[in-house]
Design an enzyme around this catalytic site. Structure first.
Site, PDB file in Angstrom:
ATOM      1  N   SER A 185       1.089  -1.173   0.035  1.00  0.00           N
ATOM      2  CA  SER A 185       0.059   0.255  -0.188  1.00  0.00           C
ATOM      3  C   SER A 185       0.728   1.070   0.072  1.00  0.00           C
ATOM      4  CB  SER A 185      -0.998   0.092   1.215  1.00  0.00           C
ATOM      5  OG  SER A 185      -1.423   1.245   1.535  1.00  0.00           O
ATOM      6  N   TYR A 198      -1.611  -1.198  10.678  1.00  0.00           N
ATOM      7  CA  TYR A 198      -1.769  -1.367   9.191  1.00  0.00           C
ATOM      8  C   TYR A 198      -0.566  -1.089   8.286  1.00  0.00           C
ATOM      9  CZ  TYR A 198      -3.904  -1.310   4.496  1.00  0.00           C
ATOM     10  OH  TYR A 198      -3.920  -1.367   3.096  1.00  0.00           O
TER      11      TYR A 198
END
Length: 310
Positions: A185, A198
């Site tokens: 990401s 995350y």
């Protein structure tokens, strides 16, 4: 001394210009798929007969499954929800004529890999897409205020990538070819407050992928970290698509045009521009208490509006 300093600064300026030029050339490459396909039609099928996609019941994993089937591969779907995979498998078989194999597995558990490896025996796997992942909460939160699901997240986002790669990379090395796409990401490429766990898990995927590519590129294997920004998926609560928020289908299709572009890519031209812009913002601004408080307030207000509208 003055002459030496002048030469040093000239040399430093020249190196800086060369680095900037190299970055510009790299960015220009991302325009090429808008004009012509950068990957030969036979490329993906030449990797092997089967593609394995984790987290393939919906979202990005589902999109990759359809896209790779259209490009001539048989598909192995691995996900937690059997009914979703059965529907995806039926649609792929009917629309592309490719074979589809289903493996049900919950990647928040560490005891699923023996069954997965046994189910994959005898398949010539040319492509692995490590897509499965989870986020603690779609809403930003400071670490101690977020849900305590750290073990599930680490198992799903980190352990799954490591185990699936180890499992399938062995046969790729023996055949001297293969493609592994690891979904990281943009949040894994820089420190991201309010999404600490995350972001850190995606930073692992990012670094792990780049290190493996350095180790195995000489063996004919491509291992690429994908670092997208916004993609409309269940994880993002099906965010409305826009210039910078891609549909899963658009992202999968575009990113496959960039598989030969190096050990990392954002997967789309718009995301490449956005990430480069974000990296130009000083860290002290992104990490400031004021910005964090603003983000938390805005998300709280939006959540209240959404509850009222429903």
């Amino acid at each position: 001394m003055g002459e030496f300093l002048q030469q040093f600064l000239s040399c430093l300026g020249g190196i800086t210009c060369l680095i900037f030029l190299a970055k510009c050339v790299r960015l220009l490459k991302y325009f090429s798929p808008l004009v012509w396909s950068t990957v030969p039609e036979s490329f993906f099928r030449s990797m092997g007969e089967w593609a394995v996609i984790t987290g393939s019941g919906d979202g990005i994993g589902k999109a990759y499954s359809f896209e790779l089937a259209r490009r001539g591969l048989n598909i192995v779907l691995i996900s937690r929800t059997l009914t979703k995979m059965q529907k995806v498998a039926s649609e792929i078989e009917q629309s592309t004529g490719r074979k589809v194999k289903i493996i049900q597995a919950d990647f928040t558990r560490r005891n699923v890999y023996n069954d997965i490896e046994e189910s994959l025996q005898g398949l010539e796997i040319g492509i692995l897409v490590n897509n499965v992942g989870m986020i603690p909460s779609p809403f930003p939160a400071r670490f101690l205020n977020g849900p305590e699901n750290d073990e599930d997240l680490i198992n799903c986002n980190i352990f799954s990538v490591t185990k699936m790669t180890r499992m399938i990379l062995k046969q790729m090395v023996s055949r001297q070819k293969g493609l592994i796409l690891n979904l990281s990401s943009a949040a894994g490429t820089f420190v991201c407050p309010l999404y600490a766990v995350y972001s850190a898990s995606k930073a692992f995927v990012y670094s792990f992928s780049k290190a493996l590519q350095a180790e195995y590129k000489g063996k004919g294997i491509i291992i690429q970290a994908l670092t997208p920004c916004g993609v409309s998926t269940p994880m993002s609560n099906w965010a409305k698509t826009s210039l910078f928020i891609k549909s899963a289908e658009d992202f999968a299709r575009q990113s496959l045009e960039y598989v030969t572009f190096g050990d990392e890519t954002c997967g789309s031209l718009a995301h490449e521009f956005l990430v480069r812009f974000m990296k130009c913002i000083p860290a002290w601004i992104l990490h400031s208490d004021r910005l964090q408080e603003t983000v938390l307030v805005k998300f709280t207000e939006n959540a209240k509006k959404n509850r009222k509208s429903t």
